[in-house]
Design a protein around this motif. Structure first.
Motif, mmCIF file in Angstrom:
data_model
loop_
_atom_site.group_PDB
_atom_site.id
_atom_site.type_symbol
_atom_site.label_atom_id
_atom_site.label_comp_id
_atom_site.label_asym_id
_atom_site.label_seq_id
_atom_site.Cartn_x
_atom_site.Cartn_y
_atom_site.Cartn_z
ATOM 1 N N ALA A 247 -20.043 52.974 -10.372
ATOM 2 C CA ALA A 247 -20.368 54.391 -10.589
ATOM 3 C C ALA A 247 -19.170 55.267 -10.257
ATOM 4 C CB ALA A 247 -21.574 54.788 -9.724
ATOM 5 N N LEU A 248 -18.453 54.930 -9.170
ATOM 6 C CA LEU A 248 -17.263 55.698 -8.798
ATOM 7 C C LEU A 248 -16.176 55.571 -9.857
ATOM 8 C CD1 LEU A 248 -15.612 57.385 -6.826
ATOM 9 C CD2 LEU A 248 -14.985 55.259 -5.640
ATOM 10 N N VAL A 249 -15.931 54.325 -10.302
ATOM 11 C CA VAL A 249 -14.899 54.099 -11.311
ATOM 12 C C VAL A 249 -15.232 54.831 -12.605
ATOM 13 C CG1 VAL A 249 -13.816 52.344 -12.778
ATOM 14 C CG2 VAL A 249 -14.184 51.881 -10.349
ATOM 15 N N LEU A 250 -16.500 54.767 -13.019
ATOM 16 C CA LEU A 250 -16.918 55.443 -14.242
ATOM 17 C C LEU A 250 -16.707 56.952 -14.146
ATOM 18 C CD1 LEU A 250 -20.202 53.625 -15.376
ATOM 19 C CD2 LEU A 250 -18.116 53.920 -16.711
ATOM 20 N N ARG A 251 -17.124 57.531 -13.036
ATOM 21 C CA ARG A 251 -17.034 58.984 -12.901
ATOM 22 C C ARG A 251 -15.586 59.463 -12.813
ATOM 23 N NH1 ARG A 251 -22.444 60.553 -9.312
ATOM 24 N NH2 ARG A 251 -23.816 59.183 -10.497
ATOM 25 N N LEU A 252 -14.760 58.713 -12.077
ATOM 26 C CA LEU A 252 -13.355 59.091 -12.015
ATOM 27 C C LEU A 252 -12.680 58.890 -13.372
ATOM 28 C CD1 LEU A 252 -12.275 57.655 -8.530
ATOM 29 C CD2 LEU A 252 -12.824 60.015 -9.133
ATOM 30 N N GLY A 253 -13.072 57.829 -14.078
ATOM 31 C CA GLY A 253 -12.525 57.612 -15.410
ATOM 32 C C GLY A 253 -12.935 58.710 -16.379
ATOM 33 N N LEU A 254 -14.190 59.134 -16.284
ATOM 34 C CA LEU A 254 -14.668 60.210 -17.157
ATOM 35 C C LEU A 254 -13.991 61.535 -16.834
ATOM 36 C CD1 LEU A 254 -18.488 59.375 -17.276
ATOM 37 C CD2 LEU A 254 -16.835 59.126 -19.131
ATOM 38 N N LEU A 255 -13.658 61.740 -15.558
ATOM 39 C CA LEU A 255 -12.945 62.961 -15.191
ATOM 40 C C LEU A 255 -11.577 63.023 -15.865
ATOM 41 C CD1 LEU A 255 -13.715 63.452 -11.385
ATOM 42 C CD2 LEU A 255 -14.328 64.966 -13.265
ATOM 43 N N GLY A 256 -11.010 61.845 -16.128
ATOM 44 C CA GLY A 256 -9.723 61.809 -16.808
ATOM 45 C C GLY A 256 -9.817 62.129 -18.285
ATOM 46 N N THR A 257 -11.029 62.186 -18.793
ATOM 47 C CA THR A 257 -11.229 62.502 -20.217
ATOM 48 C C THR A 257 -12.174 63.691 -20.354
ATOM 49 O OG1 THR A 257 -13.068 60.913 -20.348
ATOM 50 C CG2 THR A 257 -10.874 60.100 -20.906
ATOM 51 N N VAL A 258 -12.014 64.670 -19.439
ATOM 52 C CA VAL A 258 -12.913 65.823 -19.417
ATOM 53 C C VAL A 258 -12.932 66.554 -20.759
ATOM 54 C CG1 VAL A 258 -13.182 68.136 -18.478
ATOM 55 C CG2 VAL A 258 -12.896 66.229 -16.939
ATOM 56 N N ALA A 259 -11.765 66.701 -21.361
ATOM 57 C CA ALA A 259 -11.701 67.416 -22.642
ATOM 58 C C ALA A 259 -12.576 66.738 -23.686
ATOM 59 C CB ALA A 259 -10.254 67.493 -23.127
ATOM 60 N N TYR A 260 -12.603 65.402 -23.663
ATOM 61 C CA TYR A 260 -13.441 64.673 -24.616
ATOM 62 C C TYR A 260 -14.911 64.742 -24.208
ATOM 63 C CZ TYR A 260 -15.589 60.755 -27.072
ATOM 64 O OH TYR A 260 -16.422 59.977 -27.826
ATOM 65 N N ILE A 261 -15.180 64.627 -22.900
ATOM 66 C CA ILE A 261 -16.562 64.643 -22.416
ATOM 67 C C ILE A 261 -17.247 65.953 -22.778
ATOM 68 C CG2 ILE A 261 -18.018 64.615 -20.357
ATOM 69 C CD1 ILE A 261 -16.927 61.904 -21.125
ATOM 70 N N ALA B 192 -15.537 65.878 -4.873
ATOM 71 C CA ALA B 192 -17.003 65.896 -4.857
ATOM 72 C C ALA B 192 -17.568 64.544 -5.255
ATOM 73 C CB ALA B 192 -17.519 66.990 -5.795
ATOM 74 N N VAL B 193 -16.990 63.934 -6.290
ATOM 75 C CA VAL B 193 -17.466 62.629 -6.756
ATOM 76 C C VAL B 193 -17.246 61.564 -5.688
ATOM 77 C CG1 VAL B 193 -16.964 60.757 -8.372
ATOM 78 C CG2 VAL B 193 -17.262 63.086 -9.220
ATOM 79 N N VAL B 194 -16.059 61.540 -5.083
ATOM 80 C CA VAL B 194 -15.770 60.543 -4.047
ATOM 81 C C VAL B 194 -16.693 60.737 -2.845
ATOM 82 C CG1 VAL B 194 -14.028 59.745 -2.401
ATOM 83 C CG2 VAL B 194 -13.374 60.239 -4.769
ATOM 84 N N ALA B 195 -16.927 61.981 -2.447
ATOM 85 C CA ALA B 195 -17.813 62.255 -1.313
ATOM 86 C C ALA B 195 -19.238 61.804 -1.602
ATOM 87 C CB ALA B 195 -17.791 63.747 -0.980
ATOM 88 N N ALA B 196 -19.727 62.109 -2.810
ATOM 89 C CA ALA B 196 -21.098 61.735 -3.166
ATOM 90 C C ALA B 196 -21.257 60.228 -3.218
ATOM 91 C CB ALA B 196 -21.465 62.355 -4.513
ATOM 92 N N VAL B 197 -20.299 59.528 -3.813
ATOM 93 C CA VAL B 197 -20.385 58.068 -3.917
ATOM 94 C C VAL B 197 -20.264 57.421 -2.539
ATOM 95 C CG1 VAL B 197 -19.278 56.006 -4.856
ATOM 96 C CG2 VAL B 197 -19.565 58.022 -6.298
ATOM 97 N N THR B 198 -19.474 58.013 -1.650
ATOM 98 C CA THR B 198 -19.377 57.499 -0.281
ATOM 99 C C THR B 198 -20.724 57.594 0.435
ATOM 100 O OG1 THR B 198 -17.047 58.164 -0.137
ATOM 101 C CG2 THR B 198 -18.207 57.765 1.933
ATOM 102 N N VAL B 199 -21.408 58.723 0.262
ATOM 103 C CA VAL B 199 -22.746 58.877 0.847
ATOM 104 C C VAL B 199 -23.703 57.844 0.257
ATOM 105 C CG1 VAL B 199 -24.748 60.417 1.013
ATOM 106 C CG2 VAL B 199 -22.450 61.315 1.386
ATOM 107 N N MET B 200 -23.636 57.632 -1.060
ATOM 108 C CA MET B 200 -24.468 56.619 -1.705
ATOM 109 C C MET B 200 -24.206 55.238 -1.111
ATOM 110 S SD MET B 200 -24.220 57.765 -5.718
ATOM 111 C CE MET B 200 -24.950 56.215 -6.275
ATOM 112 N N LEU B 201 -22.931 54.929 -0.889
ATOM 113 C CA LEU B 201 -22.564 53.618 -0.356
ATOM 114 C C LEU B 201 -23.120 53.421 1.048
ATOM 115 C CD1 LEU B 201 -20.925 51.098 -1.121
ATOM 116 C CD2 LEU B 201 -18.937 52.159 -0.044
ATOM 117 N N LEU B 202 -23.059 54.468 1.876
ATOM 118 C CA LEU B 202 -23.574 54.379 3.238
ATOM 119 C C LEU B 202 -25.093 54.293 3.267
ATOM 120 C CD1 LEU B 202 -21.262 57.019 4.984
ATOM 121 C CD2 LEU B 202 -21.116 54.536 5.151
ATOM 122 N N ALA B 203 -25.748 54.952 2.314
ATOM 123 C CA ALA B 203 -27.217 55.007 2.314
ATOM 124 C C ALA B 203 -27.864 53.846 1.563
ATOM 125 C CB ALA B 203 -27.683 56.327 1.696
ATOM 126 N N ALA B 204 -27.083 53.093 0.806
ATOM 127 C CA ALA B 204 -27.651 52.080 -0.090
ATOM 128 C C ALA B 204 -28.468 51.023 0.651
ATOM 129 C CB ALA B 204 -26.533 51.423 -0.896
#
Length: 249
Positions: free
Chosen positions: A58-72, A166-178
């Motif tokens: 999920a982290l990799v996908l979101r960071l990858g999508l951020l790199g293509t914001v113009a397309y998204i 924001a994405v890294v912080a949210a995914v970190t919380v997900m990882l701790l809570a999983a």
């Protein structure tokens, strides 16, 4: 560097960051519930690995999508119309993801009430899915939730560094809570059914959004919070009854 210094000194950027982090964490709850239910069906020694891998993707996908914001952003442009209703790529992805969630949640509910289930959904003693199958399903939902999350983030701020933090912080919380969330769901059978009901509600919301019917997220999460509160009271009541029954008269 000067650009980052300007962001750090801008109060509006800090407000946007706090708001976006909160939003990303809330949106991540849907993904985390699905991952918890799915990985609880795996053998014990594979569950933590699957959760970490799923959340990492999920982290990799979101960071990858951020790199293509113009397309998204272009995914929101209409592609075709049906009876006057325009559909974009985002709409079609949300509808497909919603249908997948409905199918998966309905299937799990069927397994839980089936008198001769393939495996024990509540204890996880018998896995009804394989590790690869679980990862593929998690990846599918990661993609749907990631696209929705990034498009929402783009609508809130134009600063990529803020989105990344924001994405890294949210995914970190997900990882701790999983793991704690998955153990809680696995140890409380009634919570499993409640969580599956949440997935059905989330799936219906995604489909509605895909058809252009905006559903305020506040209503969705308020309903989930109220249901969780009632279930929490039921759990306390059951615990009190067990204590009374265990107490010698």
């Amino acid at each position: 560097m000067e650009y980052l210094q300007q962001l750090v000194s801008d109060p509006a950027a800090w407000v946007a960051l706090a708001t976006l982090v909160t939003m990303e964490i809330v949106l991540g709850i849907d993904n985390l519930v699905f991952i918890s239910i799915l990985t609880n069906k795996l053998p014990e020694h594979q569950r933590t690995k699957a959760r970490r891998l799923g959340i990492g993707m999920a982290l990799v996908l979101r960071l990858g999508l951020l790199g293509t914001v113009a397309y998204i952003v272009q995914l929101t442009e209409p592609v075709f119309e049906v009876f006057g209703q325009a559909f974009s790529w985002k709409d079609m992805i949300l509808i497909a993801g919603g249908l997948f969630l409905l199918w998966k949640a309905t299937k799990e509910i069927h397994h839980s009430v089936d008198p001769e289930p393939e495996g024990d959904l509540f204890t996880g003693k018998v896995a009804s899915i394989g590790f690869t199958s679980a990862i593929v399903q998690i990846l599918v939902l990661d993609l749907v939730f990631s696209i929705d999350s990034i498009i929402t983030a783009v609508g809130m701020t134009e600063h990529i560094p803020i989105m990344v933090i924001a994405v890294v912080a949210a995914v970190t919380v997900m990882l701790l809570a999983a793991d704690p969330l998955a153990r809680f769901i696995g140890n409380n059978p009634t919570v499993v059914m409640l969580a599956l009901g949440f997935l059905i509600m989330i799936g219906m919301t995604l489909i509605a959004e895909g058809f252009g019917a905006h559903v305020p997220k506040g209503y969705l999460y308020a309903a989930m919070a109220f249901s969780a509160l009632i279930e929490g009271l039921n759990m306390l009541a059951r615990r009190a009854r067990r204590k009374r029954s265990d107490t010698p008269s």
